[in-house]
Scaffold this active site. Sequence first.
Site, mmCIF file in Angstrom:
data_model
loop_
_atom_site.group_PDB
_atom_site.id
_atom_site.type_symbol
_atom_site.label_atom_id
_atom_site.label_comp_id
_atom_site.label_asym_id
_atom_site.label_seq_id
_atom_site.Cartn_x
_atom_site.Cartn_y
_atom_site.Cartn_z
ATOM 1 N N GLN A 1 64.089 -4.512 -35.679
ATOM 2 C CA GLN A 1 63.211 -3.715 -36.535
ATOM 3 C C GLN A 1 63.499 -3.922 -38.022
ATOM 4 O O GLN A 1 62.702 -3.498 -38.861
ATOM 5 C CB GLN A 1 63.352 -2.230 -36.187
ATOM 6 C CG GLN A 1 62.898 -1.864 -34.793
ATOM 7 C CD GLN A 1 61.401 -2.030 -34.580
ATOM 8 O OE1 GLN A 1 60.648 -2.242 -35.527
ATOM 9 N NE2 GLN A 1 60.953 -1.925 -33.337
ATOM 10 N N ALA B 1 63.873 -10.698 -27.954
ATOM 11 C CA ALA B 1 65.111 -10.022 -28.347
ATOM 12 C C ALA B 1 65.871 -9.469 -27.156
ATOM 13 O O ALA B 1 67.101 -9.407 -27.176
ATOM 14 C CB ALA B 1 64.797 -8.900 -29.331
ATOM 15 N N THR B 2 65.160 -9.060 -26.107
ATOM 16 C CA THR B 2 65.861 -8.537 -24.926
ATOM 17 C C THR B 2 66.762 -9.604 -24.326
ATOM 18 O O THR B 2 67.924 -9.347 -24.000
ATOM 19 C CB THR B 2 64.850 -8.038 -23.880
ATOM 20 O OG1 THR B 2 64.138 -6.919 -24.409
ATOM 21 C CG2 THR B 2 65.558 -7.597 -22.600
ATOM 22 N N THR C 1 62.756 -25.287 -21.108
ATOM 23 C CA THR C 1 61.848 -25.980 -22.015
ATOM 24 C C THR C 1 61.456 -25.061 -23.166
ATOM 25 O O THR C 1 61.033 -23.922 -22.955
ATOM 26 C CB THR C 1 60.586 -26.427 -21.263
ATOM 27 O OG1 THR C 1 60.965 -27.281 -20.185
ATOM 28 C CG2 THR C 1 59.627 -27.165 -22.185
ATOM 29 N N SER D 1 63.241 -10.861 -33.244
ATOM 30 C CA SER D 1 62.063 -11.108 -32.415
ATOM 31 C C SER D 1 60.856 -11.423 -33.281
ATOM 32 O O SER D 1 60.638 -10.785 -34.313
ATOM 33 C CB SER D 1 61.767 -9.875 -31.552
ATOM 34 O OG SER D 1 60.602 -10.059 -30.776
ATOM 35 N N ALA D 2 60.038 -12.390 -32.844
ATOM 36 C CA ALA D 2 58.873 -12.812 -33.625
ATOM 37 C C ALA D 2 57.777 -11.764 -33.665
ATOM 38 O O ALA D 2 57.144 -11.554 -34.703
ATOM 39 C CB ALA D 2 58.314 -14.120 -33.061
ATOM 40 N N HIS D 3 57.535 -11.086 -32.547
ATOM 41 C CA HIS D 3 56.353 -10.217 -32.495
ATOM 42 C C HIS D 3 56.515 -8.919 -33.269
ATOM 43 O O HIS D 3 55.561 -8.159 -33.423
ATOM 44 C CB HIS D 3 55.942 -9.944 -31.041
ATOM 45 C CG HIS D 3 56.703 -8.851 -30.354
ATOM 46 N ND1 HIS D 3 56.200 -7.578 -30.206
ATOM 47 C CD2 HIS D 3 57.904 -8.849 -29.746
ATOM 48 C CE1 HIS D 3 57.071 -6.843 -29.534
ATOM 49 N NE2 HIS D 3 58.119 -7.588 -29.249
ATOM 50 N N CYS E 1 59.088 0.193 -24.777
ATOM 51 C CA CYS E 1 59.747 -0.113 -23.512
ATOM 52 C C CYS E 1 60.011 1.127 -22.668
ATOM 53 O O CYS E 1 60.259 1.030 -21.471
ATOM 54 C CB CYS E 1 61.066 -0.836 -23.782
ATOM 55 S SG CYS E 1 60.866 -2.382 -24.688
ATOM 56 N N ASN F 1 64.669 1.896 -33.962
ATOM 57 C CA ASN F 1 63.256 1.644 -33.693
ATOM 58 C C ASN F 1 62.417 2.914 -33.629
ATOM 59 O O ASN F 1 61.198 2.854 -33.775
ATOM 60 C CB ASN F 1 63.106 0.869 -32.381
ATOM 61 C CG ASN F 1 63.824 1.541 -31.223
ATOM 62 O OD1 ASN F 1 65.041 1.719 -31.261
ATOM 63 N ND2 ASN F 1 63.097 1.913 -30.193
#
Length: 380
Positions: free
Chosen positions: A181, A73-74, A240, A199-201, A326, A153
């Site tokens: 979030q 996401a960043t 890639t 974001s996936a995580h 962060c 967040n």
Amino acid sequence: MKYPIYLDYNATTPCTEEVIKSMLPFFSNHFGNAASKSHPFGWVAENAVEEAREKIAQLIGAKSKEIIFTSGATEALNLAIKGTFEAFLPEKQHFITCQTEHKAVLDCFEEIEKRGGEVTYLPVDEMGKISIDQLVKAILPTTKAICLMWANNETGIIHPIEEIANLCEDRNLILITDAVQAAGKIPVSTQGIHLMAISAHKLYGPKGIGALYVRHNHELPKPMAQIHGGGHEKGMRSGTLNVPGIVGFGKAAELRMEEMNEEANRLQKLRNQLQEGLLKISGTQLNGSQDNRLPHVCNIAFSGVEGEELLKRVNQKVAVSSGSACTSISPKPSHVLKAMGLDSDLGRASIRFSLGRKTSEDEILQTIDWVEKVVKELRG
């Protein structure tokens, strides 16, 4: 190693077994480069990427062609914000954001200011809410975009994105939202939004993979690429593709669509139980709105204790944080809580509790007992 109870799901989430299983073949048997168009190894990888892209698009109500994969996401927010600024050069530009945004957003706007752009940082009230009237008054003839997170967040506060999207449509402004979030936790939609970072995580997928939704078929310019070298992802993000990560992201998005509503109800009940138990401790208060927030988050301030020692002691048995992962290396009080009017001492003595899939009622009861014990000892 015996881990503590984990109540820091806003920092990151564990990959589900289904996500891990979906990814494994793409590290070994199906290891092809998705950009290799001339043989089956590339075809299989490309097909897996496109299937995942479709699932992620469905999660947020987008078209698959509007999803651009990034490293997280960043990067997505850097592409959205800096790329929009560069798309309008050499025009004079003004942007509107908020004091309580994630550092990934605030640091981007700091960079834009260095490049000659003008930025208005909206204040929030003691609940963490922005004023729509102040937002409207902040719009200038040179305003190009409004950038506001869907859900905070640290406090879980949800901004009125639908109302803001209508405002942007009326004023022909770009709307950028950090939905990291929110996506997969509550229903989100791309209706009226031009750029959305996810974001996936944060939704039980792997780290190192994110996406930027880029609205198609609109007259306002799309962001300029920030990474060049091969023209991948429609020329917007070269490099890639992380095929295993993308496959895991897609599987996580699919699972969230199936589980989100039921889990939100379960976690809200546990969150309320935790909150009620902690607020029975004298000298505590809830930071932020009681109602307008994510169902799995509460942020509690504990007066009369030293913040760094409080966090250190609580983390012996319950993994929590004082704010964004962060910024957790910084001893400074949360910029979010400071913007809401908390003094430095109380801001440092505040803890964000964020629940998730594996959170149980027994863990909630243990957490209440442990935090109460720690607070009493520190005050003793």
